[in-house]
Scaffold this active site. Structure first.
Site, PDB file in Angstrom:
ATOM      1  CE  LYS A 116      26.878 -30.111 -17.309  1.00 27.21           C
ATOM      2  NZ  LYS A 116      25.494 -29.782 -17.581  1.00 27.21           N
ATOM      3  NE  ARG A 300      21.341 -29.459 -26.753  1.00 28.70           N
ATOM      4  CZ  ARG A 300      20.399 -29.752 -25.866  1.00 28.70           C
ATOM      5  NH1 ARG A 300      19.119 -29.625 -26.197  1.00 28.70           N
ATOM      6  NH2 ARG A 300      20.683 -30.166 -24.656  1.00 28.70           N
TER       7      ARG A 300
HETATM    8  P1  ADP Z   1      22.488 -31.460 -18.088  1.00 31.14           P
HETATM    9  O1  ADP Z   1      23.642 -31.008 -18.873  1.00 31.14           O
HETATM   10  O2  ADP Z   1      22.394 -32.906 -17.956  1.00 31.14           O
HETATM   11  O3  ADP Z   1      21.227 -30.796 -18.521  1.00 31.14           O
HETATM   12  P2  ADP Z   1      22.431 -29.646 -15.818  1.00 31.14           P
HETATM   13  O4  ADP Z   1      23.656 -29.066 -15.216  1.00 31.14           O
HETATM   14  O5  ADP Z   1      21.638 -28.751 -16.705  1.00 31.14           O
HETATM   15  O6  ADP Z   1      22.832 -30.974 -16.600  1.00 31.14           O
HETATM   16  O7  ADP Z   1      21.508 -30.212 -14.645  1.00 31.14           O
HETATM   17  C1  ADP Z   1      20.452 -31.116 -14.898  1.00 31.14           C
HETATM   18  C2  ADP Z   1      19.548 -31.219 -13.682  1.00 31.14           C
HETATM   19  O8  ADP Z   1      20.281 -31.576 -12.509  1.00 31.14           O
HETATM   20  C3  ADP Z   1      18.853 -29.943 -13.299  1.00 31.14           C
HETATM   21  O9  ADP Z   1      17.706 -29.719 -14.053  1.00 31.14           O
HETATM   22  C4  ADP Z   1      18.557 -30.183 -11.829  1.00 31.14           C
HETATM   23  O10 ADP Z   1      17.465 -31.011 -11.651  1.00 31.14           O
HETATM   24  C5  ADP Z   1      19.759 -30.930 -11.351  1.00 31.14           C
HETATM   25  N1  ADP Z   1      20.761 -30.005 -10.798  1.00 31.14           N
HETATM   26  C6  ADP Z   1      21.752 -29.406 -11.461  1.00 31.14           C
HETATM   27  N2  ADP Z   1      22.480 -28.633 -10.663  1.00 31.14           N
HETATM   28  C7  ADP Z   1      21.946 -28.743  -9.426  1.00 31.14           C
HETATM   29  C8  ADP Z   1      22.275 -28.219  -8.139  1.00 31.14           C
HETATM   30  N3  ADP Z   1      23.307 -27.425  -7.952  1.00 31.14           N
HETATM   31  N4  ADP Z   1      21.503 -28.541  -7.091  1.00 31.14           N
HETATM   32  C9  ADP Z   1      20.442 -29.380  -7.255  1.00 31.14           C
HETATM   33  N5  ADP Z   1      20.101 -29.926  -8.418  1.00 31.14           N
HETATM   34  C10 ADP Z   1      20.834 -29.623  -9.507  1.00 31.14           C
HETATM   35  P1  ADP Z   2      16.999 -30.978 -23.265  1.00 33.21           P
HETATM   36  O1  ADP Z   2      18.340 -30.380 -23.270  1.00 33.21           O
HETATM   37  O2  ADP Z   2      16.097 -30.489 -24.294  1.00 33.21           O
HETATM   38  O3  ADP Z   2      16.407 -30.976 -21.924  1.00 33.21           O
HETATM   39  P2  ADP Z   2      18.313 -33.391 -23.072  1.00 33.21           P
HETATM   40  O4  ADP Z   2      19.203 -32.729 -22.100  1.00 33.21           O
HETATM   41  O5  ADP Z   2      17.707 -34.686 -22.720  1.00 33.21           O
HETATM   42  O6  ADP Z   2      17.149 -32.464 -23.533  1.00 33.21           O
HETATM   43  O7  ADP Z   2      19.117 -33.495 -24.412  1.00 33.21           O
HETATM   44  C1  ADP Z   2      18.457 -33.485 -25.657  1.00 33.21           C
HETATM   45  C2  ADP Z   2      18.923 -34.628 -26.472  1.00 33.21           C
HETATM   46  O8  ADP Z   2      20.247 -34.399 -26.850  1.00 33.21           O
HETATM   47  C3  ADP Z   2      18.838 -35.905 -25.721  1.00 33.21           C
HETATM   48  O9  ADP Z   2      17.840 -36.665 -26.295  1.00 33.21           O
HETATM   49  C4  ADP Z   2      20.190 -36.539 -25.849  1.00 33.21           C
HETATM   50  O10 ADP Z   2      20.122 -37.663 -26.686  1.00 33.21           O
HETATM   51  C5  ADP Z   2      21.015 -35.527 -26.536  1.00 33.21           C
HETATM   52  N1  ADP Z   2      22.108 -35.034 -25.741  1.00 33.21           N
HETATM   53  C6  ADP Z   2      22.089 -34.036 -24.869  1.00 33.21           C
HETATM   54  N2  ADP Z   2      23.300 -33.784 -24.406  1.00 33.21           N
HETATM   55  C7  ADP Z   2      24.116 -34.653 -24.996  1.00 33.21           C
HETATM   56  C8  ADP Z   2      25.508 -34.895 -24.951  1.00 33.21           C
HETATM   57  N3  ADP Z   2      26.318 -34.165 -24.203  1.00 33.21           N
HETATM   58  N4  ADP Z   2      25.996 -35.901 -25.681  1.00 33.21           N
HETATM   59  C9  ADP Z   2      25.200 -36.639 -26.445  1.00 33.21           C
HETATM   60  N5  ADP Z   2      23.885 -36.435 -26.567  1.00 33.21           N
HETATM   61  C10 ADP Z   2      23.352 -35.465 -25.852  1.00 33.21           C
HETATM   62 MG    MG Z   3      20.868 -28.995 -18.525  1.00 33.23          MG
END
Ligand code: ADP
Ligand code: ADP
Ligand code: MG
Length: 677
Positions: A116, A300
């Site tokens: 990230k 992906r």
């Molecule tokens: P992941 O890799 O788990 O998808 P993300 O960085 O995409 O993580 O963030 C997942 C969720 O966390 C977002 O959809 C949002 O709800 C919350 N989030 C992420 N960054 C912020 C932020 N700067 N402020 C508030 N909520 C956030």
């Molecule tokens: P999306 O990105 O579609 O919102 P998720 O963030 O929940 O959905 O991730 C999709 C799937 O990929 C999840 O069901 C989780 O099992 C898997 N996944 C996502 N990020 C990771 C990671 N960094 N390591 C392992 N599994 C992951």
């Molecule tokens: Mg995300």
């Protein structure tokens, strides 16, 4: 086009990819673990290869075995699905080295977007707007604290290598920062093998809006519009929809172009998603004022891709296959259009009433709404399980995805509610009823979306009784009588606990329902209808009870109790009774009045695992004195961490497992000698 591909995944996404491959005349090879030997995805493919043990690291993440399987079966390409190896740069490279096509972006793009913090630096250069924050390489704790103080609270600490909602901590105050950082780093190094973090301003009441992008090997990149994924729990998506309510054509174009710029900056090829966090300074009423910031790019196919398929009429897996085979994108930007509205609900094995704790178990009953699978339809139901299958602790807790489509959002909402009502899952806890509550909540129905929706609507979502106690009990009694009638004949009082007095027969029942014990009395007077009384004293509800099975051998009844009339489907499973009505679902546990004269008290000092999973940390040592509420151990299961806290003051006498051990549901983790006041 390829003649044969290997699908390096399991569950619904493996079945999803197989469906499109089959339609295009491409042969498929499944891989599977021990636990998945009889899984639906194995049956969905033309061939299957066993690649190892049930834990992901022994099978779905063991890429040498997967490459070997591809070579042994003559597959030309590998589709990684999502999760597992889909964002593994080394795997993408290894595919190429083995002469196999990786159906996904170039390894370099995975690497660039994989961390990230790194990706934010790249996006800064590409002039994609970023959330104010710190994403530097220096990870000194004091420096991180200073940066957080500079950004201003609340802040969000994120694992740089994180994903899937894991490794994130919101911090409200400077004095809480150090502890949150340590916990985030621990989760990050356990889950991703890398404890680097970044810090961002915590955007208040944001929306999560993401853009689907697609690139080909000829330098074309388009965007397939947005998905709103604001409805989340624990930073994980619950409902996703497209188009995003309130989106203006102007903002859509700006976000779409920013996403294409992000993809172009890493020479993107294939399906990808650029996620934005969106601030709403003008509130829900002024969506045109929304400000968007790049969050991350998922390199992906995404879980929620069917929502985009529904509004564009396209098969994204087909596009992935065509692009991977070297074909140009089937359509140009100006040929893409949005039609109608689509919503996806993720049906998960979990317990919303217990902080969404993942659940495991068998799908004893698994009834789906009328639907199509893996293709565009007004009701689409994608899954990788069948009735009788187990949801094991080894993998994700998602059981199925329900996707509905309508001309308008209102129509899609109505279809979603109806389809959820027709989804009956018995045998393990699921979020189906919770999803219905969310769909019907004022905020969701009124499209007042942000990531705090579930928290804000808490009162309307949890502890609800949509069926209504009297009807739930009446339905349970009715089905019990029908089941007895089926094996013993028509006398409802043939059971030994029925009693008789002055020509009136009466029989008592008791159920546990929503944490309370409820009694019911059924009485029968010669030539008169059955009379049922639910509850006792002033709040008791009494009335005639009538019921008829809808079809022989089915579990559905027409039921009338007092003035209430309803359809109900009632499943009996031992003492458990599961009632489904058009209004909602209810679970009751029948209490055997003879056996349960007195209930046992709480178990003192036994600290048990709340679900099957892995021990991540013990925060105390044997011999240590602990205070009530003090965290003792941390467990991890199905993407989430759970802390086990001391129920009372005491002394830890023994740790019964080691860090890293896999433990079963209810396993005793440590012994605590309680000091009861
Ligand atoms: P992941 O890799 O788990 O998808 P993300 O960085 O995409 O993580 O963030 C997942 C969720 O966390 C977002 O959809 C949002 O709800 C919350 N989030 C992420 N960054 C912020 C932020 N700067 N402020 C508030 N909520 C956030
Ligand atoms: P999306 O990105 O579609 O919102 P998720 O963030 O929940 O959905 O991730 C999709 C799937 O990929 C999840 O069901 C989780 O099992 C898997 N996944 C996502 N990020 C990771 C990671 N960094 N390591 C392992 N599994 C992951
Ligand atoms: Mg995300």
């Amino acid at each position: 086009m390829f003649k044969k591909i290997l699908i390096a995944n399991r569950g619904e996404i493996a079945c999803r990819v197989a469906a499109t491959a089959r339609r295009l005349g491409i042969k498929t090879v499944a891989v599977h673990s021990d636990a998945d030997a009889g899984a639906k995805h194995v049956a969905a493919c033309d061939e299957a290869i066993h690649i190892g043990g049930s834990a992901p690291k022994d099978s779905y993440l063991r890429w040498p075995a997967i490459l070997e399987a591809a070579q042994a079966t003559g597959a030309q390409a590998i589709h990684p699905g999502y999760g597992f190896l889909s964002e593994n740069e080394e795997f993408a490279q290894a595919c190429a080295a083995a002469g196999l096509v990786f159906i996904g972006p170039p390894a370099s793009a995975i690497k660039d977007m994989g961390l990230k913090a790194e990706s934010k630096r790249l996006m800064e250069q590409a002039q994609v707007p970023l959330v104010p924050g710190y994403h530097g390489a220096n990870q000194d704790a004091a420096l991180l604290q200073a940066e957080a103080d500079r950004i201003g609270y609340p802040v969000l600490i994120k694992a740089s290598a994180g994903g899937g909602g894991k490794g994130m901590r919101a911090v409200d105050r400077s004095e809480d920062f150090a502890a949150a950082l340590a916990s985030c780093q621990r989760e990050a190094s356990n889950s991703f093998g890398d404890d680097a973090v970044l810090i961002e301003k915590y955007v208040q009441r944001p929306r999560h809006i993401e853009i689907q992008v697609f690139g080909d090997q000829h330098g074309n990149i388009v965007y397939l519009f947005e998905r709103d994924c604001s409805v989340q729990r624990r930073h994980q998506k619950v409902l996703e929809e497209a188009p995003a309510p309130g989106m203006t054509p102007e903002l859509r174009a700006r976000m779409g172009e920013a996403a294409v710029a992000a993809a172009r900056a890493v020479n993107y090829v294939g399906a990808g998603t650029v996620e934005f966090i969106v601030e709403q300074p003008g509130g829900y009423e002024h969506p045109e004022q929304m400000k968007f910031y790049f969050m991350e790019m998922n390199t992906r196919l995404q879980v929620e891709h069917p929502v985009t398929e529904a509004i564009t009429g396209l098969d994204l897996v087909e596009w992935q296959l065509r692009v991977a085979a070297g074909e140009p994108l089937p359509l140009a930007q100006e040929q893409l259009q949005i039609k109608g509205h689509a919503i996806e609900a993720r049906i998960c094995a979990e317990n919303p009433e217990r902080q969404f704790l993942p659940a495991t178990g068998r799908l004893d009953r698994y009834r789906k709404p009328a639907h199509d699978s893996f293709r565009i339809a007004s009701v689409r139901f994608d899954d990788g399980v069948r009735e009788g299958d187990a949801i094991s602790p080894f993998y994700d807790s998602m059981v199925a995805k329900l996707i509905v489509q309508g001309d308008t959002r209102e129509q899609a909402l109505a279809r979603l509610d109806e389809a959820l009502a027709q989804t009956h899952i018995v045998g393990l806890a699921t979020n189906v009823q919770f999803l219905r509550q969310v769909v019907r909540s004022e905020s969701f129905a009124g499209a007042r979306l942000d990531t705090a929706l579930i928290e804000r609507e808490r009162a309307a979502l949890f502890g609800q009784d949509p069926v209504g106690l009297p009807l739930a009990v009446a339905a349970a009694v009715a089905q019990t009588l029908l089941a007895e009638r089926a094996c013993q004949g028509p006398d409802p009082f043939s059971k030994t606990d029925g009693w008789r007095s002055h020509g009136i027969f009466a029989r008592r029942f008791a159920f546990d329902y929503l944490g309370e014990r409820v009694s019911a009395t059924l009485s029968y007077h010669r030539d008169a209808a059955l009379q049922l009384t639910v509850g006792e004293g002033a709040t008791a509800v009494s009335g005639p009870l009538q019921f008829t099975p809808r079809q022989p051998g089915d579990w559905a009844l027409d039921i009338a109790f007092g003035t209430q009339r309803s359809r109900a489907t009632v499943y009996l499973d031992g003492e458990r009774v599961e009632v489904f009505t058009p209004q909602g679902a209810a679970q009751l546990v029948e209490v055997d009045l003879l056996a349960h004269a007195g209930d046992s008290g709480a178990e003192g000092g036994r600290l048990t695992a709340p679900m099957p999973g892995k021990v991540v940390a013990f925060l105390v040592a044997a011999g240590e004195r602990v205070a009530q509420g003090q965290p003792l151990a941390v467990m991890e299961a199905m993407k989430m961490e759970h802390t086990i806290a001391a129920p009372a003051d005491g002394v830890v006498s023994e740790l019964l497992y080691a860090v890293g051990d896999q433990v079963g549901d209810g396993a005793e983790l440590l012994k605590l000698e309680l000091e009861l006041a």
